[in-house]
Design an enzyme around this catalytic site. Sequence first.
Site, PDB file in Angstrom:
ATOM      1  N   CYS A   1       0.850  -1.201   0.000  1.00 49.98           N
ATOM      2  CA  CYS A   1       0.000   0.000   0.000  1.00 49.98           C
ATOM      3  C   CYS A   1       0.878   1.240   0.000  1.00 49.98           C
ATOM      4  CB  CYS A   1      -0.886  -0.013   1.234  1.00 49.98           C
ATOM      5  SG  CYS A   1      -1.978   1.410   1.372  1.00 49.98           S
TER       6      CYS A   1
ATOM      7  N   HIS B   1      -9.303  -3.681  -1.846  1.00 47.56           N
ATOM      8  CA  HIS B   1      -8.315  -2.892  -1.101  1.00 47.56           C
ATOM      9  C   HIS B   1      -8.736  -1.410  -1.050  1.00 47.56           C
ATOM     10  CE1 HIS B   1      -3.913  -1.963  -0.107  1.00 47.56           C
ATOM     11  NE2 HIS B   1      -4.379  -0.773  -0.450  1.00 47.56           N
ATOM     12  N   GLU B   2      -9.135  -0.866  -2.202  1.00 46.28           N
ATOM     13  CA  GLU B   2      -9.448   0.569  -2.266  1.00 46.28           C
ATOM     14  C   GLU B   2     -10.732   0.914  -1.516  1.00 46.28           C
ATOM     15  OE1 GLU B   2      -7.098   2.554  -3.298  1.00 46.28           O
ATOM     16  OE2 GLU B   2      -5.954   0.781  -3.901  1.00 46.28           O
TER      17      GLU B   2
ATOM     18  N   HIS C   1     -10.069   1.353   2.024  1.00 44.10           N
ATOM     19  CA  HIS C   1      -9.521   2.680   2.361  1.00 44.10           C
ATOM     20  C   HIS C   1     -10.661   3.665   2.643  1.00 44.10           C
ATOM     21  CE1 HIS C   1      -5.204   2.682   1.992  1.00 44.10           C
ATOM     22  NE2 HIS C   1      -5.214   2.140   0.778  1.00 44.10           N
TER      23      HIS C   1
END
Length: 180
Positions: free
Chosen positions: A108, A150-151, A154
């Site tokens: 990341c 993953h995004e 966030h």
Amino acid sequence: MVKILQKDEGGLREISKPVPIGNIDTPRIQKIIADMKKAMHGEDDAVAIAAPQIGVLLRIFIVSGKVFLSKEEIAKKEEIKNLPPDLVFINPELLRCSKKEKWTEEGCLSVRWLYGEVRRSEKATVRAYDESGKLFTRGASGILAQVFQHEIEHLDGKLFTDKARNIQNIPPEKNLTKRR
Ligand code: ZN
């Protein structure tokens, strides 16, 4: 230069807010998208970025056209001239995730220089608005499906290290293909 925040900075642990759809074409949101692209492309090997990583707590992430290239193609930077366009996802919603999961290596831009294995669905489908305010749905497998998961984390204040196993510190000179 647009600064990419590191794990303890800014609002990386906060839940980002949706972008009001009518605001997508405003200069403010378009500037945020441009800044995100700038920050992402400033990193040789980045394949995606989420708005909180540049300190903006809005639900936007961008995937670089690089995600469609092989590691070998990325390594040969000078050959990347006709990159596929970046994909912009505004107010993304994970519609479907396959039950079938896989441990995949991840890194990341906001957790340097750690890498670890995360259990991810092999396939994922996202619905989002693009930078012109058009709603679209995109299904993916492999690395793109991993990036979606993953995004979106966030945007919910989560980092991959929260659930990764075998976390290792791999300095950049040893590894040029895994940050995002
Ligand atoms: Zn990340």
